[in-house]
Design a protein around this motif. Sequence first.
Motif, short mmCIF file in Angstrom:
data_model
loop_
_atom_site.label_atom_id
_atom_site.label_comp_id
_atom_site.label_asym_id
_atom_site.label_seq_id
_atom_site.Cartn_x
_atom_site.Cartn_y
_atom_site.Cartn_z
N ASN A 10 -7.79 -3.91 12.32
CA ASN A 10 -6.80 -2.89 12.64
C ASN A 10 -6.17 -2.41 11.34
OD1 ASN A 10 -3.63 -2.34 13.77
ND2 ASN A 10 -5.31 -1.55 15.00
N ARG A 64 -9.56 5.39 3.97
CA ARG A 64 -8.72 4.51 3.16
C ARG A 64 -9.64 3.59 2.37
NH1 ARG A 64 -3.86 0.32 5.04
NH2 ARG A 64 -4.30 -1.22 3.41
N GLY A 77 -1.77 6.59 11.81
CA GLY A 77 -1.30 5.28 12.22
C GLY A 77 -2.38 4.22 12.16
N LYS A 78 -2.22 3.18 12.97
CA LYS A 78 -3.15 2.06 12.94
C LYS A 78 -4.33 2.31 13.89
CE LYS A 78 0.18 -1.48 11.56
NZ LYS A 78 0.78 -2.79 11.90
N LYS A 79 -5.54 2.03 13.40
CA LYS A 79 -6.75 2.24 14.18
C LYS A 79 -7.69 1.05 13.99
CE LYS A 79 -5.52 6.38 15.49
NZ LYS A 79 -5.21 6.70 16.90
N ASP A 92 -4.09 0.53 8.94
CA ASP A 92 -3.08 1.59 8.92
C ASP A 92 -3.56 2.73 8.02
OD1 ASP A 92 -0.86 3.18 8.92
OD2 ASP A 92 0.56 1.58 8.42
N GLU A 115 0.65 8.17 7.68
CA GLU A 115 1.33 9.18 8.48
C GLU A 115 0.35 10.11 9.20
OE1 GLU A 115 4.71 12.70 7.88
OE2 GLU A 115 4.12 11.40 6.20
#
Length: 310
Positions: A144, A234, A152-154, A146, A149
Motif C-alpha cells: 500500500n 513514485r 492517496g494510498k493505493k 502513498d 495529493e
Amino acid sequence: MIEALNGVDLVVHAAGPFQREDKCAVMQAAISTKTGYADVCDGMDYSWRAKSLHEEAKAAGVPALITAGISPGVSNVMAAELVRAAKSENCGEPERLRFFYYIAGTGGAGPTALGTSFLLLGEDVIAYHKGREIKLKPYSGARNIDFGEGIGKKDVYLLNLPEVKSTHKFLGVPTVSARFGSDPFIWNWGMETFANFLPADILRDKNIVLKLTECVDPFIRVIDGIVGECVSMRIDLENSNGHNTMGLFTHNSLSVSVGYAAAAFALAILEGSTKPGVWFPEETEGIAIEARKLLLQRASQGAVNFAMNK
C-alpha cells in the motif's frame, strides 16, 4: 516499411503490445535506412532483444532509445537522477530502488493497456535482491503506497517490467523491483485472480489474450469513464547511510502524459543528446546528464504533481 522510412529523421514505435513479439522489425528498418529511432516498449524480452542490435545501430550511426515512454522511460530518467544526486551529495551507495506505478482504469489506453496487462500476468517477475536475480509470481507482493495529493494510498503488485533489469545493470543498484496497481479495486482483484487461476500458457498466447481484451473492452471503457485516466509514479531510493529520497509524478491523463514523454525523448534524439547505438533512457549515452533536466521539464508538462529528490 523501409520505403516508409526513406528520408525520415526519426521514427517512434508505439504499436504495442510489445510482449511476445519475436522481431524488432521497426528498429531493423530504422538501422537499414539510417533513421533515428525511439519506442515506448514496456516488454522485458523485447527491450533486451532490441538492445542486442546495439552494435549494428552504432555502426550505422543510428541513435536509438528503447523503453522511452512514461513508465518505463521518464521513470528511468527520474531514477538515474535520484542515484546521481545521492552520489554527489555523499549519501552513501544506492542500495534499493523501487518503482511504484498507479493508473486509473486503463488510463484511457483501452485494449493496448489491457492486452499488455494480461500478457504480463503470464511472465515470471524478474527482480533483484542484493545483486542476485530472483523470480517472483506476477501480481503478488502487494504493498500500500502513498502517491501523494490527489491520489492517496493505493495497492500495487509486482509485475515484470524492463526498467528493473536495466536500472540494476546500468545504475548499479543491487536491489530493484517494480509494482503496479489500478482502480477500481475489482480491477486489481481480477488481475490477481487471472494470475492465480488462468493457465500460464493461455496468458502467454498473444492471440488468445487479444481476443479476450476485445470481449471485455466495452466493460473497461465504462469503468474508464467513471474512474478517469490519471497516472502516478513514485520512485524510491534507499542509500547505505540511511538517507532515502523519492521522485513523484502525477498527471490527470495517461495518454497525454505518454505523448509529452515520447515527444521529449524524440526531441532529445533530434537535438543530438543520444549517441549512435541502442540505449535505455538511464544510460548517459542515451540521455546525456546535462539533458535530463530539460527532458523532465518537457515530459512533466501538465503534471499536477512533479517532485524530485524529496
